[in-house]
Design a protein around this motif. Structure first.
Motif, PDB file in Angstrom:
ATOM      1  N   LEU A 283       0.843  -1.194   0.000  1.00 29.55           N
ATOM      2  CA  LEU A 283       0.000   0.000   0.000  1.00 29.55           C
ATOM      3  C   LEU A 283       0.882   1.250   0.000  1.00 29.55           C
ATOM      4  CD1 LEU A 283      -2.688  -1.094   2.618  1.00 29.55           C
ATOM      5  CD2 LEU A 283      -3.042  -0.796   0.150  1.00 29.55           C
ATOM      6  N   PRO A 284       0.368   2.390  -0.487  1.00 27.57           N
ATOM      7  CA  PRO A 284       1.168   3.614  -0.519  1.00 27.57           C
ATOM      8  C   PRO A 284       1.787   3.981   0.827  1.00 27.57           C
ATOM      9  CG  PRO A 284      -0.785   3.903  -1.837  1.00 27.57           C
ATOM     10  CD  PRO A 284      -0.934   2.565  -1.169  1.00 27.57           C
ATOM     11  N   ARG A 285       1.084   3.730   1.931  1.00 29.71           N
ATOM     12  CA  ARG A 285       1.607   4.109   3.248  1.00 29.71           C
ATOM     13  C   ARG A 285       2.878   3.338   3.602  1.00 29.71           C
ATOM     14  NH1 ARG A 285      -3.361   0.987   5.967  1.00 29.71           N
ATOM     15  NH2 ARG A 285      -2.411  -1.062   6.238  1.00 29.71           N
ATOM     16  N   ASP A 286       3.106   2.219   2.934  1.00 27.31           N
ATOM     17  CA  ASP A 286       4.269   1.386   3.217  1.00 27.31           C
ATOM     18  C   ASP A 286       5.425   1.644   2.251  1.00 27.31           C
ATOM     19  OD1 ASP A 286       2.929   0.058   5.331  1.00 27.31           O
ATOM     20  OD2 ASP A 286       1.888  -1.204   3.870  1.00 27.31           O
ATOM     21  N   LEU A 287       5.273   2.640   1.386  1.00 30.15           N
ATOM     22  CA  LEU A 287       6.303   2.988   0.410  1.00 30.15           C
ATOM     23  C   LEU A 287       6.921   4.338   0.757  1.00 30.15           C
ATOM     24  CD1 LEU A 287       4.371   2.068  -2.878  1.00 30.15           C
ATOM     25  CD2 LEU A 287       6.083   0.656  -1.698  1.00 30.15           C
ATOM     26  N   SER A 288       8.177   4.520   0.393  1.00 31.48           N
ATOM     27  CA  SER A 288       8.830   5.814   0.591  1.00 31.48           C
ATOM     28  C   SER A 288       8.270   6.833  -0.402  1.00 31.48           C
ATOM     29  CB  SER A 288      10.339   5.671   0.381  1.00 31.48           C
ATOM     30  OG  SER A 288      10.620   5.430  -0.991  1.00 31.48           O
ATOM     31  N   GLY A 289       8.602   8.116  -0.189  1.00 33.69           N
ATOM     32  CA  GLY A 289       8.132   9.156  -1.096  1.00 33.69           C
ATOM     33  C   GLY A 289       8.584   8.923  -2.523  1.00 33.69           C
TER      34      GLY A 289
END
Length: 248
Positions: free
Chosen positions: A140-146
């Motif tokens: 999910l996006p929350r688990d990825l860096s910017g």
């Protein structure tokens, strides 16, 4: 873009954009007034200018998200009357759907094109590999860096095969190293999937790295257009940067 390439540029498959006598009102006045600009199919045009000069507003008008108060915007000779899958917009904020995995965010662009589900999955996974995120497709996006999220946004924007990609300071919030990585990824991806790119930035070094031409926006119009020759040496870049600083 040609300045950073090591082989011949790909055949242009992008969209020709023409803006004639554009006026855009904002906050009781005209932020853009009497602007004329032609963008060739397959080129990378960078827009620079002081904060508040209307760069982002202009980009949204090209995307069809904001109608000009006067003038015409043509995409391959057809008037721009609203958003289109052929004109993808990339923001500084990655704008990913938080409940969708990286793969499923990329699939969204394919779904809008009416691509069958099985093909969407295969194509999205190919893009995951292409942007260097193999192993992260189900994150999910929350688990990825910017930087990872911006890679996903870039893939989502390009997966639907748009003919123009409009980028509003997409790397502005990234650290220096990640920003350089994303710039190289954009160059490599453009070479593999040629399209027209209109790129807004405040960073003149970024403008000189990416652009075929640089449009200086000021006073509501295009103040100047600067050709970026290829190949370019550090001395060329320094001279062009000094020229741009004077024009700003």
């Amino acid at each position: 873009m040609t300045a950073t390439a090591t082989t011949a540029a790909p055949t242009a498959t992008g969209m020709r954009l023409r803006l004639h006598d554009i006026r855009i009102d904002y906050g009781g006045g005209a932020v853009i007034d009497g602007l004329d600009l032609e963008i060739a199919a397959g080129e990378i045009l960078v827009l620079v200018g002081k904060s508040g000069c209307g760069k982002s507003t202009l980009l949204r008008a090209i995307a069809g998200l904001r109608a000009p108060s006067a003038g015409r915007i043509l995409a391959d000779d057809a008037p721009v009357a609203g958003p289109s899958a052929d004109r993808a917009l990339v923001f500084q904020d990655d704008a990913l759907l938080p409940w969708r995995t990286a793969r499923r965010n990329i699939e969204l662009a394919l779904s809008l094109r009416g691509i069958a589900r099985a093909q969407r999955r295969a194509t999205a996974l190919r893009w995951v590999r292409e942007i260097g995120l193999e192993g992260f497709a189900d994150y999910l996006p929350r688990d990825l860096s910017g930087g990872m999220r911006q890679r996903v946004q870039l893939a989502r924007s390009l997966a639907g095969s748009p003919r123009a990609v409009l980028m509003d300071e997409p790397f502005g919030a990234l650290d220096t190293q990640t920003r350089a990585t994303m710039q190289r990824l954009l160059i490599d991806t453009w070479r593999a999937h040629p399209t027209t790119i209109v790129f807004v930035t405040h960073d003149l070094d970024e403008a000189l790295l990416l652009g075929d031409r640089i449009a200086v926006i000021g006073g509501g119009a295009v103040r100047d257009l600067v050709e970026v020759p290829a190949p370019r040496t550090p001395l060329d870049r320094a001279a062009l940067k000094a020229e741009l600083l004077e024009k700003l």
